[in-house]
Design an enzyme around this catalytic site. Sequence first.
Site, mmCIF file in Angstrom:
data_model
loop_
_atom_site.group_PDB
_atom_site.id
_atom_site.type_symbol
_atom_site.label_atom_id
_atom_site.label_comp_id
_atom_site.label_asym_id
_atom_site.label_seq_id
_atom_site.Cartn_x
_atom_site.Cartn_y
_atom_site.Cartn_z
ATOM 1 N N PHE A 1 9.085 10.812 -2.699
ATOM 2 C CA PHE A 1 8.703 12.082 -2.084
ATOM 3 C C PHE A 1 9.669 12.340 -0.935
ATOM 4 O O PHE A 1 9.634 11.628 0.078
ATOM 5 C CB PHE A 1 7.261 11.939 -1.573
ATOM 6 C CG PHE A 1 6.659 13.161 -0.940
ATOM 7 C CD1 PHE A 1 5.968 14.095 -1.713
ATOM 8 C CD2 PHE A 1 6.736 13.361 0.433
ATOM 9 C CE1 PHE A 1 5.372 15.202 -1.121
ATOM 10 C CE2 PHE A 1 6.141 14.462 1.024
ATOM 11 C CZ PHE A 1 5.452 15.387 0.250
ATOM 12 N N GLY A 2 10.552 13.296 -1.113
ATOM 13 C CA GLY A 2 11.605 13.527 -0.126
ATOM 14 C C GLY A 2 11.337 14.750 0.727
ATOM 15 O O GLY A 2 11.586 15.881 0.298
ATOM 16 N N GLU B 1 3.962 9.609 8.029
ATOM 17 C CA GLU B 1 2.794 10.449 7.693
ATOM 18 C C GLU B 1 2.259 11.159 8.940
ATOM 19 O O GLU B 1 1.052 11.277 9.126
ATOM 20 C CB GLU B 1 1.673 9.604 7.087
ATOM 21 C CG GLU B 1 2.106 8.785 5.907
ATOM 22 C CD GLU B 1 2.090 9.582 4.633
ATOM 23 O OE1 GLU B 1 1.606 10.723 4.638
ATOM 24 O OE2 GLU B 1 2.582 9.053 3.624
ATOM 25 N N ARG C 1 0.836 -1.202 0.000
ATOM 26 C CA ARG C 1 0.000 0.000 0.000
ATOM 27 C C ARG C 1 0.874 1.256 0.000
ATOM 28 O O ARG C 1 0.533 2.260 -0.634
ATOM 29 C CB ARG C 1 -0.956 -0.031 1.202
ATOM 30 C CG ARG C 1 -2.168 0.888 1.086
ATOM 31 C CD ARG C 1 -1.928 2.255 1.730
ATOM 32 N NE ARG C 1 -1.472 2.082 3.088
ATOM 33 C CZ ARG C 1 -0.467 2.777 3.610
ATOM 34 N NH1 ARG C 1 0.149 3.704 2.922
ATOM 35 N NH2 ARG C 1 -0.057 2.538 4.844
ATOM 36 N N SER C 2 2.031 1.176 0.649
ATOM 37 C CA SER C 2 2.935 2.337 0.658
ATOM 38 C C SER C 2 3.462 2.629 -0.753
ATOM 39 O O SER C 2 3.590 3.798 -1.144
ATOM 40 C CB SER C 2 4.128 2.098 1.596
ATOM 41 O OG SER C 2 3.683 1.887 2.909
ATOM 42 N N ARG D 1 -2.387 10.426 4.005
ATOM 43 C CA ARG D 1 -2.950 10.025 5.306
ATOM 44 C C ARG D 1 -4.381 9.549 5.147
ATOM 45 O O ARG D 1 -4.822 8.635 5.848
ATOM 46 C CB ARG D 1 -2.963 11.228 6.254
ATOM 47 C CG ARG D 1 -1.620 11.546 6.796
ATOM 48 C CD ARG D 1 -1.618 12.886 7.494
ATOM 49 N NE ARG D 1 -0.259 13.237 7.836
ATOM 50 C CZ ARG D 1 0.165 14.457 8.076
ATOM 51 N NH1 ARG D 1 -0.670 15.479 8.012
ATOM 52 N NH2 ARG D 1 1.419 14.679 8.380
ATOM 53 N N TRP E 1 14.792 8.079 4.964
ATOM 54 C CA TRP E 1 13.544 7.321 5.108
ATOM 55 C C TRP E 1 12.625 7.526 3.917
ATOM 56 O O TRP E 1 11.417 7.659 4.086
ATOM 57 C CB TRP E 1 12.789 7.719 6.388
ATOM 58 C CG TRP E 1 13.552 7.496 7.640
ATOM 59 C CD1 TRP E 1 14.076 8.470 8.437
ATOM 60 C CD2 TRP E 1 13.898 6.244 8.235
ATOM 61 N NE1 TRP E 1 14.727 7.893 9.500
ATOM 62 C CE2 TRP E 1 14.627 6.525 9.392
ATOM 63 C CE3 TRP E 1 13.652 4.912 7.879
ATOM 64 C CZ2 TRP E 1 15.127 5.522 10.221
ATOM 65 C CZ3 TRP E 1 14.145 3.909 8.696
ATOM 66 C CH2 TRP E 1 14.869 4.225 9.853
ATOM 67 N N SER F 1 9.422 15.016 12.394
ATOM 68 C CA SER F 1 8.148 15.628 12.792
ATOM 69 C C SER F 1 8.140 17.132 12.539
ATOM 70 O O SER F 1 7.070 17.735 12.444
ATOM 71 C CB SER F 1 7.892 15.373 14.278
ATOM 72 O OG SER F 1 7.815 13.996 14.520
#
Length: 384
Positions: free
Chosen positions: A129-130, A363, A90-91, A243, A162, A138
């Site tokens: 998407f970086g 997310e 899904r990711s 999200r 990541w 965060s």
Amino acid sequence: LNELFALDPLLNEEERDIRATAREFANRHLRPHVAEWYEAGTLPAREVAKEFGKLGMLGMHLHGYGCAGVSATAYGLVCHEIEAADAGLRSLMSVQGSLAMYAIYAYGSEDQKQQWLPDMARGEKLGCFGLTEPDFGSNPGGMRTRARRDGDDWLLNGSKMWITNGTLADVAVVWARTEDGIRGFLVPTDTRGFEAHEMKHKLSLRASVTAELSFDDVRLPHDAVLPESKGLKSPLGCLSEARFGIVFGSMGSARDCLETAIGYAKSREVFDKPLAAYQLTQAKLADGALEYGKGMLLALHLGRLKDAGQITSEQVSIGKLNNVREALEIARTCRTILGANGITLEYPVMRHASNLETVLTYEGTSEIHQLVVGQALTGENAFR
Ligand code: FAD
């Protein structure tokens, strides 16, 4: 489970058809292999992306440019079905459709859209998407990656960490600080000075590629910038899209755990009768089913709000926070029902539980979504 909550009558015929297609694809082409990919810590992402593309599942709620243009609810239902197979799969779909493609769709020029979106919708080209950096997750507003003008060109320097699909991508959407604030850039990954290295040794989301990106004087033409991107609200707009998919997706993991645990409890005998016949087991299953049903009702409500163009980012935070947290709790409890078998890859439950640890963090972490909801309730900003 869906019958218990009479969820299906809440969907229209097109949504049910799209869900059936996604479920059939996941059952036939993903489920038989996913434990093996998970164990190996890899997946044939290009092949899977092309299959997603053939079914119109990439950027499926976007309009034009070869995208399917279905309802947000239908997109959510597909996320649910794919995540019922594995959150890593899904990711792959979310990063391509909701992060990379959506960034180009929402903030790109007509030329950028024409150049990238049709190929990305077919899964022929992959995007990443970086936003996150080693020191800023965060709080992405603290980012150090910088793009500065050099004549007509841009020079990009910095690093990202990541980044899902980072080593696979043909184009990286990179968010960088400029003299006009944070802006998005389209970086073809064969540009000199761009490097991507896969991050190994993950214990969660193993059927997904995660990478570190570095930019060393990456020279980009003047039109590499996403012209409509302005400030942090632009990447946050993309995150809100992804999200939304997680609100439905996480409940897909939960459903698969519950279905597996119910099946197991019926066939496993302990102390001379099926595990399912014990009150303690039924209490676990009943509580899990309640949270699943509530989570799905919340997801469908948010889907309808989004389709009506009325959803707010706080509402997406509520959905992500609640559904991922409850899915994780369901997965952990279902794992206990499977006993020792629960810790193996033969059953999907621990794999889902482990994946959901990532989903809880990426997310926007659960703490960040609590702060979003807290601010909406009190008017007080407790982020810093
Ligand atoms: P930190 O920000 O360091 O947070 C650490 C802890 O502190 C968390 O519990 C957090 O909630 C808490 N915390 C932070 N601020 C506060 C506060 N104000 N008050 C109280 N507690 C606080 N990023 C991308 O850009 N693109 C991707 O494709 C992508 N894919 C990912 C894939 C995987 C497998 C993973 C694990 C991550 C991915 N991410 C991606 C990164 C992800 O979005 C970040 O990990 C996430 O935003 C959290 O950042 P952090 O890890 O730096 O944690």
